[in-house]
Design an enzyme around this catalytic site. Sequence first.
Site, mmCIF file in Angstrom:
data_model
loop_
_atom_site.group_PDB
_atom_site.id
_atom_site.type_symbol
_atom_site.label_atom_id
_atom_site.label_comp_id
_atom_site.label_asym_id
_atom_site.label_seq_id
_atom_site.Cartn_x
_atom_site.Cartn_y
_atom_site.Cartn_z
ATOM 1 N N HIS A 145 -0.559 -6.803 -7.141
ATOM 2 C CA HIS A 145 -1.310 -5.948 -8.059
ATOM 3 C C HIS A 145 -2.129 -6.769 -9.061
ATOM 4 O O HIS A 145 -3.004 -6.228 -9.731
ATOM 5 C CB HIS A 145 -0.380 -4.960 -8.776
ATOM 6 C CG HIS A 145 0.474 -5.568 -9.858
ATOM 7 N ND1 HIS A 145 1.798 -5.897 -9.661
ATOM 8 C CD2 HIS A 145 0.206 -5.873 -11.142
ATOM 9 C CE1 HIS A 145 2.298 -6.382 -10.785
ATOM 10 N NE2 HIS A 145 1.347 -6.378 -11.695
ATOM 11 N N ASP A 175 4.780 -6.458 -3.053
ATOM 12 C CA ASP A 175 3.871 -6.738 -4.159
ATOM 13 C C ASP A 175 3.692 -8.248 -4.362
ATOM 14 O O ASP A 175 3.669 -8.744 -5.475
ATOM 15 C CB ASP A 175 4.370 -6.090 -5.456
ATOM 16 C CG ASP A 175 3.317 -6.099 -6.559
ATOM 17 O OD1 ASP A 175 2.117 -6.121 -6.235
ATOM 18 O OD2 ASP A 175 3.700 -6.107 -7.753
ATOM 19 N N GLY A 246 0.094 -9.026 -18.181
ATOM 20 C CA GLY A 246 -0.382 -10.399 -18.091
ATOM 21 C C GLY A 246 0.709 -11.357 -17.648
ATOM 22 O O GLY A 246 0.440 -12.436 -17.125
ATOM 23 N N ASN A 247 1.988 -10.965 -17.866
ATOM 24 C CA ASN A 247 3.115 -11.748 -17.372
ATOM 25 C C ASN A 247 3.311 -11.580 -15.868
ATOM 26 O O ASN A 247 3.988 -12.384 -15.220
ATOM 27 C CB ASN A 247 4.421 -11.344 -18.062
ATOM 28 C CG ASN A 247 4.679 -12.092 -19.351
ATOM 29 O OD1 ASN A 247 4.686 -11.511 -20.420
ATOM 30 N ND2 ASN A 247 4.895 -13.391 -19.249
ATOM 31 N N SER A 248 2.759 -10.514 -15.310
ATOM 32 C CA SER A 248 2.957 -10.225 -13.894
ATOM 33 C C SER A 248 2.556 -11.421 -13.031
ATOM 34 O O SER A 248 1.478 -11.988 -13.205
ATOM 35 C CB SER A 248 2.138 -9.005 -13.474
ATOM 36 O OG SER A 248 2.653 -7.836 -14.048
ATOM 37 N N LEU A 303 14.480 1.134 10.888
ATOM 38 C CA LEU A 303 15.414 1.994 11.627
ATOM 39 C C LEU A 303 14.860 3.387 11.897
ATOM 40 O O LEU A 303 15.197 3.999 12.899
ATOM 41 C CB LEU A 303 16.731 2.130 10.859
ATOM 42 C CG LEU A 303 17.682 0.933 10.859
ATOM 43 C CD1 LEU A 303 18.914 1.259 10.030
ATOM 44 C CD2 LEU A 303 18.069 0.552 12.273
ATOM 45 N N GLY A 304 14.062 3.924 10.976
ATOM 46 C CA GLY A 304 13.570 5.290 11.134
ATOM 47 C C GLY A 304 14.542 6.320 10.590
ATOM 48 O O GLY A 304 14.837 7.324 11.245
ATOM 49 N N VAL A 305 15.045 6.065 9.381
ATOM 50 C CA VAL A 305 15.977 7.006 8.749
ATOM 51 C C VAL A 305 15.634 7.142 7.268
ATOM 52 O O VAL A 305 15.024 6.244 6.673
ATOM 53 C CB VAL A 305 17.444 6.536 8.871
ATOM 54 C CG1 VAL A 305 17.891 6.520 10.323
ATOM 55 C CG2 VAL A 305 17.647 5.160 8.232
#
Length: 497
Positions: A145, A175, A246-248, A303-305
């Site tokens: 981001h 991210d 800004g820390n991201s 897995l599809g759950v």
Amino acid sequence: MTAAKRGGERGSARKTVRAAIFVALASMGAGVAASAARAAVTDDAAAATVAAVAAPSAGSGAGSGSAQIVLPNFASLAKRYGPAVVNISVTHEVTQMGVQLPPGIAPGNPLAPFLARRVIGNREEVSLGSGFIVSADGYILTNRHVVGDASVVDVKLTDKREFKGKVVGTDALSDIALIKIDADDLPVVVTGKPQRVEVGDWVMAIGSPYGFANTVTSGIVSAKSRSLPGEAYVPFIQTDVPINPGNSGGPLFDLRGRVVAINSMIFSKTGGYQGLSFAIPIDVALDVKDQLLKTGHVSRGWLGVNLQEVSQALARSFGLDKPDGALISVVDPRGPAAKAGLQAGDVVLAVDGHDVDDSVDLLTTVAKIRPGQKADLLVWRAGHGTHMSVAVGELDSNGGAATNASAVPPTRLGIVVRPLSVAEQQRLGLDHGLLIEQVAGRATRIGLKPGDIVLSVNGTPVASLDQLADELRQLHDNAALLIQRGNTRVYLPFDPA
């Protein structure tokens, strides 16, 4: 009252306060010393820079119980590893709409509303973030981001050198973004193992909050393996380290000077720091980096759950001794789990012999399995455990099934959907639409929620999974999604870039 008496009372008060502070610090000593002891286990030059001890004071008797508390000093760590932390800025154009009046017509003129015309223009915006160098030849880790959809970003080092950084790749679910600058012999961080970090350990962050480069803050680990809405595939480390915009993308260090996580987000009602900061474990980020370098994308097992936590009450109802494992609430009829015979109501207790603590643990464990590989699941069903083999599918970068997996078709939104049943259509008075069962990543950020019904994309009604996938695949510009939520309908904007 005389000045001498007032001074004497103040002196007595100061002694009382000092005594209270001493008692409080002494009570902290054991925990601080334990944190230092863990840091010293694999000590090196960096570890020696931080001291956190509780030892008898000089000259005190062996049994006096008096202690001298020295809290962590992060100065040497900041000096040694600060140069490897960079400031990242991204300039991008933002489209904005305004109103323009003919010359000579003031805004207060009664004719102004009739003579005004809408105009569209662009303006530049600069977003700031942080990152850190992980290899001397110029590879930098940061948050996705932070870089957004940019392909080139500006990178500034602490020695004031500036570079144009190329975005090598990004991963929406974690991210994470990987940047490359054209330079050699750069200062680098040393990465550690988040598994060794314990709740209560001291940690330090370096970043650029509000553009103030190389700002150092510290705190403790508040919790581990936190699950956040829309971020199911990251077991976040929660801290009370002061983190602000800004820390991201900046690093989170342990007392040995090792990076254990990437500072990613805060929980705030004001937009600023409020004591709840969340960081992505560095092992997650390094795995993403390696895959981006090797293949250009990130592959995860699936897995599809749909899952939910096992509460104490649910554990009792299932006959479990304790509320561990991940409860399956929905099984995708065309997903890997359904093919293996898993059912709603099953509780997954272990994967390939490794215990599953909760739903996040199951998701992250399965995500590390290579698609196509079989996994052995210990499943609790009807009061007893049974082993089931599942051929793991592949998750796409938006949180749905990958296109080569036999599952619900992926969407560029990061949602799992299913057609409405006949009963649901009759109850809702609809003849088309897709029910959203699961959201992740981008879908969460634009405001989609489980239970929403997607009715149309840019005015085109969608009645099947394939139709929705086709409509989204053809998009090259901003789209409007018509959503039914409860008894209301709303449009949500979606940028396919």
